[in-house]
Design a protein around this motif. Sequence first.
Motif, mmCIF file in Angstrom:
data_model
loop_
_atom_site.group_PDB
_atom_site.id
_atom_site.type_symbol
_atom_site.label_atom_id
_atom_site.label_comp_id
_atom_site.label_asym_id
_atom_site.label_seq_id
_atom_site.Cartn_x
_atom_site.Cartn_y
_atom_site.Cartn_z
ATOM 1 N N UNK A 153 0.811 -1.204 0.000
ATOM 2 C CA UNK A 153 0.000 0.000 0.000
ATOM 3 C C UNK A 153 0.848 1.259 0.000
ATOM 4 N N UNK A 154 0.191 2.377 -0.231
ATOM 5 C CA UNK A 154 0.866 3.678 -0.185
ATOM 6 C C UNK A 154 0.076 4.626 0.710
ATOM 7 N N UNK A 155 0.812 5.545 1.328
ATOM 8 C CA UNK A 155 0.203 6.601 2.131
ATOM 9 C C UNK A 155 0.080 7.856 1.271
ATOM 10 N N UNK A 156 -1.105 8.439 1.298
ATOM 11 C CA UNK A 156 -1.329 9.675 0.546
ATOM 12 C C UNK A 156 -1.786 10.763 1.515
ATOM 13 N N UNK A 157 -1.265 11.969 1.330
ATOM 14 C CA UNK A 157 -1.700 13.098 2.156
ATOM 15 C C UNK A 157 -2.758 13.898 1.397
ATOM 16 N N UNK A 158 -3.828 14.216 2.095
ATOM 17 C CA UNK A 158 -4.931 14.962 1.491
ATOM 18 C C UNK A 158 -5.138 16.247 2.289
#
Length: 463
Positions: A366-371
């Motif tokens: 998985x990947x972490x995304x900042x919103x």
Amino acid sequence: MKAYLLIDFGSTYTKLTAVDIESEEILATAKDITTVESDIMTGFDKAYENLMKQLEEKNVEFVKKLACSSAAGGLKMVAIGLVPELTAEAAKRAALGAGARVLKVYSYELTSREIEEIKNSNLDIILLAGGTNGGNKECIIHNAKMLADGGVKLPIVVAGNKVAVDEIEKIFNTTDIYYRVTENVMPKLNTLNVEPAREEIRKIFMNKIIEAKGMKNAENFISGILMPTPAAVLKAARVLSEGSDKEEGIGDLVVVDIGGATTDIHSIADGEPSKPGVTLRGLEEPFAKRTVEGDLGMRYSALSLWEAAGTRKIQKYLQNKAINVEENCKYRSENIKMVPETEEEIRFDEAMAKVATDMAMERHVGVIESVYTPMGIIYSQVGKDLLSLKYLVGTGGVLVHSNNPAEILKAGSFDINNPTYLKPQAPGYLLDKTYIMSAMGLLAEEYPDMAVRIMKKYLIELS
């Protein structure tokens, strides 16, 4: 002495493992080139002769002979769904988990051009999905009609909206299409249910596909081909991780299988966020997940590995930066049976293996995304969080023959320079030195306790 003979008709090599089922020991292993183009038993007979030489003083009686196969290109499928990110993706994951090579995924309503493409794709099975239960049923019914009217003669597994099943059965019953109906791969939005579809695919593989791949001669000798080889490896990984009725498992793990044509990653973990304040987004991940990277192989796809990675990424792992990377990859793709002999050839193979491990793990985890929101930055996770994974298990020729297998596997661990990828931070490393993972997947079908104990005994811990 009573023993099991466990056979893997691989895409390149046919591998044999003899297991003493009383002392739970591996008695001998042998391998030879798979000869599917002529008679699959030619390569098998050579490997078997080698095996029996090792056993000639042991008075072995094979009480059962079980096999898995990825010969003749393995199990090739297409998956058909409704929305690309939802039911189409769920169908793809079900097919991958069943041990298939997914050649293409189709979404929405099929066109006449796509039907022709499917008919000319040299497939084995079609997985037809689409719609949650009670949701859109027009699309999957349209696609069933297109497959029937288009003259598609392949086995079809129907695993979509249950409301559409009656209509689909009426459509297929007017043709000579061989089909099986099973539970929806996505009964509710973002909820996966892939195991029933996987099981139907496995049954069709056993009953229909084996004969078509020139394996009939093998059936006269063995007790049965149970599953595609990648499904056997996934089975072994799962039982090693979770344990069995009487045996403790070793915990969450990833198997990195680097081959000549593909690099397969199998993860056994729930993949839930390990850091506070991170929310999950997107399709639910299967606990036992397999991904296949067809452009990351050591021989057949060596040139596509260079194209995917680029020269500098491969050079990063090479001591001699002056080596012509493209030329070396091209040579390997044109000489698929090449065995590295010089120090330079060995180092180049290991650099390729590190790149394949690194990139295949990036695509799997998985990947972490900042919103950015009015409330500030929030973090969302898409895919599996494998940061706290306990073990990376390596299998495949380049790892088995390497003097530095742990270094190859470390390329698949967390990289502080690329922290958005949720790769394992501090895993232990295990090596399948004797190629037993697929064999143990076969054994686990009947003796899961024994399979776990043997893997614990024979997988080598790397420092």
